[in-house]
Scaffold this motif. Structure first.
Motif, PDB file in Angstrom:
ATOM      1  N   ASP A   1     -12.586  -5.342   3.652  1.00 12.35           N
ATOM      2  CA  ASP A   1     -12.528  -6.991   3.042  1.00 12.35           C
ATOM      3  C   ASP A   1     -11.377  -7.393   3.494  1.00 12.35           C
ATOM      4  O   ASP A   1     -10.165  -7.156   3.185  1.00 12.35           O
ATOM      5  CB  ASP A   1     -12.525  -6.554   1.522  1.00 12.35           C
ATOM      6  CG  ASP A   1     -12.578  -7.807   0.764  1.00 12.35           C
ATOM      7  OD1 ASP A   1     -12.217  -9.177   1.385  1.00 12.35           O
ATOM      8  OD2 ASP A   1     -12.695  -8.012  -0.461  1.00 12.35           O
ATOM      9  N   PRO A   2     -11.486  -8.758   4.092  1.00  8.92           N
ATOM     10  CA  PRO A   2     -10.185  -9.601   4.529  1.00  8.92           C
ATOM     11  C   PRO A   2      -9.198  -9.779   3.406  1.00  8.92           C
ATOM     12  O   PRO A   2      -8.124  -9.975   3.596  1.00  8.92           O
ATOM     13  CB  PRO A   2     -10.902 -10.440   5.304  1.00  8.92           C
ATOM     14  CG  PRO A   2     -12.055 -10.459   5.659  1.00  8.92           C
ATOM     15  CD  PRO A   2     -12.710  -9.431   4.608  1.00  8.92           C
ATOM     16  N   ASN A   3      -9.723  -9.703   2.124  1.00 10.05           N
ATOM     17  CA  ASN A   3      -8.748  -9.920   1.110  1.00 10.05           C
ATOM     18  C   ASN A   3      -8.122  -8.731   0.603  1.00 10.05           C
ATOM     19  O   ASN A   3      -7.416  -8.896  -0.331  1.00 10.05           O
ATOM     20  CB  ASN A   3      -9.727 -10.866  -0.213  1.00 10.05           C
ATOM     21  CG  ASN A   3      -9.915 -12.277   0.408  1.00 10.05           C
ATOM     22  OD1 ASN A   3      -9.195 -12.709   1.271  1.00 10.05           O
ATOM     23  ND2 ASN A   3     -11.263 -12.572   0.218  1.00 10.05           N
ATOM     24  N   SER A   4      -8.301  -7.528   1.031  1.00 14.35           N
ATOM     25  CA  SER A   4      -8.027  -6.264   0.512  1.00 14.35           C
ATOM     26  C   SER A   4      -6.447  -6.321   1.042  1.00 14.35           C
ATOM     27  O   SER A   4      -6.072  -6.810   2.016  1.00 14.35           O
ATOM     28  CB  SER A   4      -8.931  -5.404   1.057  1.00 14.35           C
ATOM     29  OG  SER A   4      -8.489  -5.111   2.319  1.00 14.35           O
ATOM     30  N   PRO A   5      -5.540  -5.524   0.233  1.00 10.85           N
ATOM     31  CA  PRO A   5      -4.110  -5.249   0.448  1.00 10.85           C
ATOM     32  C   PRO A   5      -4.178  -4.714   1.763  1.00 10.85           C
ATOM     33  O   PRO A   5      -3.358  -5.022   2.531  1.00 10.85           O
ATOM     34  CB  PRO A   5      -3.842  -4.333  -0.785  1.00 10.85           C
ATOM     35  CG  PRO A   5      -4.608  -4.881  -1.774  1.00 10.85           C
ATOM     36  CD  PRO A   5      -6.020  -4.764  -1.187  1.00 10.85           C
TER      37      PRO A   5
ATOM     38  N   ASN B   1      -1.919  -0.031   0.468  1.00  3.85           N
ATOM     39  CA  ASN B   1      -2.923  -0.618  -0.575  1.00  3.85           C
ATOM     40  C   ASN B   1      -2.334  -1.290  -1.807  1.00  3.85           C
ATOM     41  O   ASN B   1      -2.859  -1.625  -2.666  1.00  3.85           O
ATOM     42  CB  ASN B   1      -3.718   0.536  -1.193  1.00  3.85           C
ATOM     43  CG  ASN B   1      -4.868   1.251  -0.133  1.00  3.85           C
ATOM     44  OD1 ASN B   1      -5.425   0.308   0.589  1.00  3.85           O
ATOM     45  ND2 ASN B   1      -5.043   2.424  -0.418  1.00  3.85           N
ATOM     46  N   GLY B   2      -0.848  -1.535  -1.485  1.00  5.50           N
ATOM     47  CA  GLY B   2      -0.067  -2.132  -2.560  1.00  5.50           C
ATOM     48  C   GLY B   2       0.490  -3.346  -2.198  1.00  5.50           C
ATOM     49  O   GLY B   2       0.203  -3.800  -1.127  1.00  5.50           O
ATOM     50  N   VAL B   3       1.191  -4.127  -2.984  1.00  7.95           N
ATOM     51  CA  VAL B   3       1.811  -5.244  -3.072  1.00  7.95           C
ATOM     52  C   VAL B   3       3.289  -5.214  -2.642  1.00  7.95           C
ATOM     53  O   VAL B   3       3.966  -6.144  -2.522  1.00  7.95           O
ATOM     54  CB  VAL B   3       1.894  -6.071  -4.320  1.00  7.95           C
ATOM     55  CG1 VAL B   3       0.124  -6.154  -4.772  1.00  7.95           C
ATOM     56  CG2 VAL B   3       2.475  -5.339  -5.437  1.00  7.95           C
ATOM     57  N   ASP B   4       3.754  -4.032  -2.217  1.00  2.77           N
ATOM     58  CA  ASP B   4       5.102  -3.983  -2.081  1.00  2.77           C
ATOM     59  C   ASP B   4       5.456  -3.953  -0.500  1.00  2.77           C
ATOM     60  O   ASP B   4       6.709  -3.720   0.094  1.00  2.77           O
ATOM     61  CB  ASP B   4       5.829  -2.461  -2.446  1.00  2.77           C
ATOM     62  CG  ASP B   4       5.686  -2.613  -3.938  1.00  2.77           C
ATOM     63  OD1 ASP B   4       5.834  -3.593  -4.795  1.00  2.77           O
ATOM     64  OD2 ASP B   4       5.425  -1.549  -4.589  1.00  2.77           O
TER      65      ASP B   4
ATOM     66  N   THR C   1       9.522  -2.093  -0.194  1.00  7.85           N
ATOM     67  CA  THR C   1      10.210  -1.556  -1.525  1.00  7.85           C
ATOM     68  C   THR C   1       9.050  -0.324  -2.091  1.00  7.85           C
ATOM     69  O   THR C   1       7.902  -0.294  -1.403  1.00  7.85           O
ATOM     70  CB  THR C   1      10.177  -2.428  -2.659  1.00  7.85           C
ATOM     71  OG1 THR C   1       9.076  -3.212  -2.885  1.00  7.85           O
ATOM     72  CG2 THR C   1      11.334  -3.420  -2.363  1.00  7.85           C
ATOM     73  N   GLY C   2       9.375   0.288  -2.913  1.00  7.70           N
ATOM     74  CA  GLY C   2       8.240   1.324  -3.362  1.00  7.70           C
ATOM     75  C   GLY C   2       8.164   2.360  -2.513  1.00  7.70           C
ATOM     76  O   GLY C   2       8.972   2.960  -1.647  1.00  7.70           O
ATOM     77  N   PHE C   3       6.887   2.751  -2.213  1.00 12.80           N
ATOM     78  CA  PHE C   3       6.785   3.874  -1.149  1.00 12.80           C
ATOM     79  C   PHE C   3       6.775   3.317   0.156  1.00 12.80           C
ATOM     80  O   PHE C   3       6.863   4.151   1.064  1.00 12.80           O
ATOM     81  CB  PHE C   3       4.957   4.401  -1.513  1.00 12.80           C
ATOM     82  CG  PHE C   3       5.054   4.914  -2.787  1.00 12.80           C
ATOM     83  CD1 PHE C   3       5.110   6.420  -2.789  1.00 12.80           C
ATOM     84  CD2 PHE C   3       4.420   4.512  -3.800  1.00 12.80           C
ATOM     85  CE1 PHE C   3       5.111   7.105  -3.757  1.00 12.80           C
ATOM     86  CE2 PHE C   3       4.257   5.190  -5.035  1.00 12.80           C
ATOM     87  CZ  PHE C   3       4.544   6.506  -4.918  1.00 12.80           C
ATOM     88  N   CYS C   4       6.827   2.201   0.319  1.00 11.72           N
ATOM     89  CA  CYS C   4       7.042   1.355   1.728  1.00 11.72           C
ATOM     90  C   CYS C   4       8.256   1.744   2.346  1.00 11.72           C
ATOM     91  O   CYS C   4       8.247   1.727   3.714  1.00 11.72           O
ATOM     92  CB  CYS C   4       6.352  -0.088   1.701  1.00 11.72           C
ATOM     93  SG  CYS C   4       4.647  -0.361   1.486  1.00 11.72           S
ATOM     94  N   ARG C   5       9.292   1.919   1.527  1.00 11.12           N
ATOM     95  CA  ARG C   5      10.577   2.341   2.023  1.00 11.12           C
ATOM     96  C   ARG C   5      10.314   3.693   2.654  1.00 11.12           C
ATOM     97  O   ARG C   5      11.514   4.179   3.413  1.00 11.12           O
ATOM     98  CB  ARG C   5      11.635   2.160   1.173  1.00 11.12           C
ATOM     99  CG  ARG C   5      11.425   2.973  -0.162  1.00 11.12           C
ATOM    100  CD  ARG C   5      12.458   2.627  -1.032  1.00 11.12           C
ATOM    101  NE  ARG C   5      12.230   3.212  -2.273  1.00 11.12           N
ATOM    102  CZ  ARG C   5      13.038   3.038  -3.475  1.00 11.12           C
ATOM    103  NH1 ARG C   5      13.753   2.221  -3.459  1.00 11.12           N
ATOM    104  NH2 ARG C   5      12.518   3.874  -4.736  1.00 11.12           N
ATOM    105  N   MET C   6       9.562   4.345   2.429  1.00 10.96           N
ATOM    106  CA  MET C   6       9.547   5.887   3.067  1.00 10.96           C
ATOM    107  C   MET C   6       8.637   5.917   4.291  1.00 10.96           C
ATOM    108  O   MET C   6       8.256   6.772   4.696  1.00 10.96           O
ATOM    109  CB  MET C   6       8.855   6.579   2.114  1.00 10.96           C
ATOM    110  CG  MET C   6       9.673   6.664   0.657  1.00 10.96           C
ATOM    111  SD  MET C   6       8.806   7.206  -0.609  1.00 10.96           S
ATOM    112  CE  MET C   6       8.851   9.426  -0.378  1.00 10.96           C
TER     113      MET C   6
END
Length: 996
Positions: A700-704, A790-793, A798-803
């Protein structure tokens, strides 16, 4: 690759606690006493139904080191007797402990997790109370620690397989933090197994369980023997246990045809109506390999024009299926998409649903009165166990054919489409064959032994002492079949042999040339000689040792107006060491498409001093039949992280005979396990198929995920050409410290005094609240990637994306995944138990109801994150219960049991966290809920003079586990991977004992 699968933690994590079982609403059950006869009598009194007051001899209660003569204890303790286990049809102590009766629906690591990466390795069975994890639950045998056992580097919990089931008399489960009493690990509770005493003679026991659907049968045979003399006693046992393999194909619900189980709301509220119809069969498509995450019988190339296969649209493709009828475009091949490409192989049905295991267990215990040192007794215990377990998996093999390789044959014209890989000999890749290789096997053999010796006696007429030494050792070999990266590369580097075939340029190791790229090769028809060359068994070894020295004293301190103040004091020293040496191929990152493992080596030691006092403040007066205060404290000094202090205070108030109120509050801690401190720094790799952005354009193009992948500048048809690099390490170098926790328990016990004709009614309700801070955690690579993309960070890093990082040069992903102090876990809930006993006709009727209701099951990974309450979501039921009805008349006893797991629903969580996707339960395409689950069992027992026979049926109505949509949680077929559901189906059991 599907050899070992990471456990998704979204949002399963660790489920929760168990219902408080009352024996006459009183949890004061013997742990160990110098007078075995009095102990046995006490246990019998607690399971009987006498309304008259009884003089009870002082015994030691699990959760306290002080003997007391009060019917109720300060903390709630559940008791499971040997007879209850037999009547319920459990084939081992392991099964009984992992049942919903004890765990209240907590997800336990059992034999259904053989293909997943779990602590203790495949085949290990562990216990988690309150859903807080196995490393936060302490297992005791006769009041003394049972050391960890298992294979691979992450050994840190007791493996329930080592327990001597044949000798277990009862199990006492303290559902309260008790680090001040027992030390580290007693955060969520303590499980204490009490062995049988006063054995004179020999007893044989045989158990057999047969499933209605075939597969998974189990059997055990044991002999128990003993002799009690005037000044000595000795007893022992030997037990053989065997469980057969239960494959996915043995159960229609698991192996028939797992689909995405999506629905089309326009068709109606029918789950599965939205599934993709396989054009090859006209039926919903089977996704046996990770819900479509990988493929078989498929060729990957650079994008080019070609003929679409059935169910595929478009004219340009980078995935192909052999089809000799195609003569235009890419002759001999048809283009396929994610949905239309092949994903099923009959060999997948051979995968283990419940892995087979065989155990041999020996146990000895005894003592000798020496008539000296305060009328002392020298006592000893010896436990030995060997476990042999195995798992059958299914493997996909990706073969990379380099540009201009002779093995391309007629396809030598194919252009490069991927960077050089580890097996393409530094050449760009022209073709990747996705091959369904077939079944591979893993095996474990674990030898565990534990020896204990001590002396206990009297310092004075009122003070006793106990000095104990114990040593444990777990020695495990673990073997898996794996492709070797260097051998695949060696076999792909070939030249003509002059006879129409090929030979390896490097002919060392008995090299066999890889097969030429062809329809047969893509279809998995491979030369046996080549398979034997590239797929080999690789073996590692895990050694875990633990030594314990303990000295404690207990007795009266001084008198108060309403009783004597008692105390218990002691010191303890423990030392543990782990040495895990994986296969040299694993150390050298030579396992194809599998992560590498560096050796895990480390040791730790601790000195502790503890004390406990109990003060009888009031007794035998109006408004206070009893008012007792209990306090304990422990000072701990670990070599690894330093010192710590824990404490606990509790009280019991009985205003009138039939009402008791109890409460306790205290702190606990868990020292980091050795593997959490010293896990070898490892730079491993996961297959490129783990890149979350592969083919993200089909979402879905609107999915994170679509938005996040596009923000990195990746093409919608992105296909990772590099493996995902994973960096893991223990936390010792980064200052890992102990977890800390606070626990509050408040309860009431009611024992109304009714006329005898009415019977006896006992009711207990306990509230619990446990919060763990500074939790040691490693989120897991798949979970980190999933949460990040799948998140907004994502944009804020931030959050898991910093890993997570992506190399802009080749788009390769790197994930940092090590043990750190970062998580918080909190559980709150109510436990309710009611027991009713009444004489009806010539026999006795007994009914027990146990209910657990969780008010909160929250956790967070990073300190700045909000606590997320997972209560009621899949794998974390809000409520669980048990109804147990039995009737005993003369030599006969009949039982009916009903286990209940509340319906679970994850829609609200996903609606809140993924607002751009449709997770409205009225319209969502996903099924992420389960209905109420009921499991019935029944049994009958006849007891003769020196023999007994018990027979019954578990899962009486052949209840199947509920199904959910794939792609959100780990599943077995379409069933939720969850230990609270029965995977065996209806099964019949019989147990026979004979004494001599």
């Amino acid at each position: 690759m599907k050899n070992f699968k990471p456990l998704s933690r979204n949002p399963l994590s660790f489920a929760l606690a168990s219902a408080l079982a009352i024996a006459a609403a009183a949890p004061a059950v013997a742990q160990e006493t110098d007078d075995d006869a009095a102990q046995a009598e006490q246990a019998e009194q607690q399971t009987s139904s006498s309304s008259a007051p009884t003089e009870l001899q002082a015994i030691t209660v699990t959760g306290s080191r002080i003997a007391r003569d009060v019917f109720n204890s300060v903390s709630p303790v559940q008791v499971i007797t040997r007879e209850e286990t037999t009547m319920a049809g459990f084939d081992s102590t392991t099964s009984a402990l992992q049942s919903n009766t004890v765990t209240a629906g907590s997800s336990q690591i059992n034999n259904a997790y053989g293909g997943y990466v779990t602590n203790g390795g495949p085949g290990a069975n562990t216990l988690s109370l309150r859903g807080l994890g196995a490393t936060r639950t302490l297992i005791l045998l006769n009041g003394r620690r049972v050391a960890p056992a298992g294979s691979r580097g992450s050994v840190g919990s007791t493996d329930l397989n080592v327990l001597p089931s044949a000798m277990v008399d009862r199990v006492e489960i303290l559902k309260d933090g008790a680090s001040s009493i027992y030390g580290s690990d007693a955060v969520a509770g303590v499980v204490n197994l009490i062995t049988r005493k006063n054995i004179d003679g020999v007893e044989f026991e045989a158990y057999h369980n047969a499933t209605d659907g075939g597969g998974g049968d189990s059997r055990s045979y044991s002999i128990v023997f003993g002799k009690t003399g005037e000044r000595s006693h000795f007893s022992g046992s030997y037990e053989y246990y065997n469980r057969n393999n239960l494959t996915i194909g043995d159960r229609d619900w698991a192996g028939g045809c797992p689909t995405t189980l999506w629905r089309d709301i326009e068709v109606g509220d029918y789950w599965g109506s939205g599934d993709y119809l396989d054009p090859m069969t006209g039926k919903p498509k089977c996704w046996h390999l990770d819900a479509g995450g990988v493929t078989i019988n498929t060729l990957g190339t650079a994008a080019m024009e070609g003929t679409p296969g059935p169910g595929t649209s478009g004219s340009a493709f980078n995935r192909w299926r052999p089809n000799s009828a195609v003569t235009t475009g890419f002759a001999g091949f048809e283009g396929v998409s994610l949905d239309s490409r092949d994903s099923f192989d009959p060999a997948m049905l051979n995968e283990s649903l419940i892995s087979p295991a065989t155990t041999h267990t020996v146990f000895f215990q005894g003592g000798v009165d020496i008539g000296a040192m305060g009328n002392a007794e020298i006592y000893y215990e010896a436990l030995g166990n060997r476990r042999e377990s195995s798992q059958t998996s299914y493997r996909q093999l990706s073969l990379d054919y380099a540009v201009n390789s002779p093995l391309l044959g007629d396809l030598s014209w194919l252009p490069a489409f991927m960077f050089p890989t580890e097996t393409s000999n530094d050449e760009f890749v022209a073709a990747r064959a996705f091959i369904g290789f077939g079944n591979t096997h893993n095996e474990q053999s674990v030898d565990f032994w534990r020896a204990t010796a001590g002396v206990r006696g009297a310092l004075s007429p009122e003070w006793n002492y106990d000095f104990m030494l114990s040593k444990s050792r777990s020695d495990a070999d673990y073997t898996m079949e794996s492709f070797l990266t260097d051998r695949i590369a060696q076999s792909m580097n070939v030249v003509s042999d002059g006879a129409g075939g090929f030979r390896c340029v490097d002919q060392s190791n008995g090299c066999v040339a890889a097969p030429m790229l062809s329809s047969q090769t893509i279809g998995g028809i491979l030369p046996q000689q080549w398979k034997d060359f590239v797929l080999v068994p690789v073996t590692g070894n895990t050694l875990y040792e633990e030594d314990t020295v303990n000295f404690n004293v207990n007795g009266p301190l001084f008198d108060l107006p309403h009783g004597t103040v008692s105390g218990a004091f002691g010191v303890e020293y423990r030392r543990a060491e782990i040495d895990d040496t994986p296969s040299i191929h694993s150390i050298n990152s030579n396992l194809y498409n599998l992560t590498s493992s560096a050796p895990t080596r480390g040791k730790d030691s601790v000195w502790e001093a503890y004390g406990e006092v109990e003060l009888p403040l009031l007794s035998g007066i109006r408004g206070a039949e009893e008012l007792t205060l209990n306090a304990s404290a422990r000072y701990t000094d670990y070599q690894s992280y330093g010192s710590d202090t824990t404490w606990k205070i509790g009280g019991l108030w009985t205003p009138v005979n039939w009402v008791s109120l109890r409460a306790s509050y205290g702190t606990s801690y868990r020292a980091p396990a050795l593997f959490e401190q010293f896990l070898g720094g490892t730079s491993g790799f996961l297959a490129s198929s783990n890149d979350p952005c592969n083919d993200y354009g089909q979402r879905d193009p609107n999915s994170p995920r679509y938005i996040n992948c596009a923000s990195e500048g990746l093409a919608p048809d992105h296909q990772a050409t590099q493996s995902v690099r994973v960096i893991t390490q223990g936390g010792a170098e980064t200052g890992l410290v102990a977890e800390t926790s606070d626990a509050l328990t408040v309860g009431v016990v009611l024992q109304p005094e009714f006329p005898t004709a009415f019977g006896d009614l006992s009711i207990a309700v306990d509230y619990f609240d446990i919060e763990v801070e500074n939790g040691v955690a490693r989120a897991g690579t798949s979970y980190i990637l999933s949460q990040c993309y799948n998140g907004v960070d994502f944009a804020n890093d931030t959050g898991f994306c910093r890993m997570v990082s992506r190399d802009p040069a080749n788009n390769a992903l790197t994930v940092l995944d090590g043990y750190v102090n970062l998580s918080t876990d909190k559980v709150r809930g109510l436990e309710f138990t009611s027991r009713y006993v009444r004489d009806i006709g010539p026999g006795e009727f007994r009914a027990t109801v146990q209910l657990t209701k969780f008010l909160e099951q929250s956790s967070k990974t990073f300190p700045e994150d909000p606590l997320v309450d997972y209560n009621g979501m899949l794998q974390r039921p809000e409520m669980t219960g048990l109804l147990d009805l039995s009737y005993k008349v003369r030599n006969w006893r009949a039982r009916y049991g009903l286990e209940w797991v509340d319906g679970m629903d994850s829609y609200a969580y996903y609606q809140e966290n993924y607002p751009t996707l449709d997770f409205d339960p009225a319209t969502s395409m996903y099924k992420i809920y389960t209905p109420n689950y009921f499991l019935s069992s029944t049994s009958v027992q006849y007891t003769g003079d020196k023999w007994s026979i018990t027979a019954g049926v578990r899962n009486l109505f052949d209840k199947e586990p509920p199904k959910i949509s794939q792609g959100v949680y780990n599943t077995v077929g379409n069933a939720l991977l969850y230990s609270g559901y029965d995977y065996f189906g209806r099964n019949y059991f019989v147990n026979v004992t004979k004494s001599f």
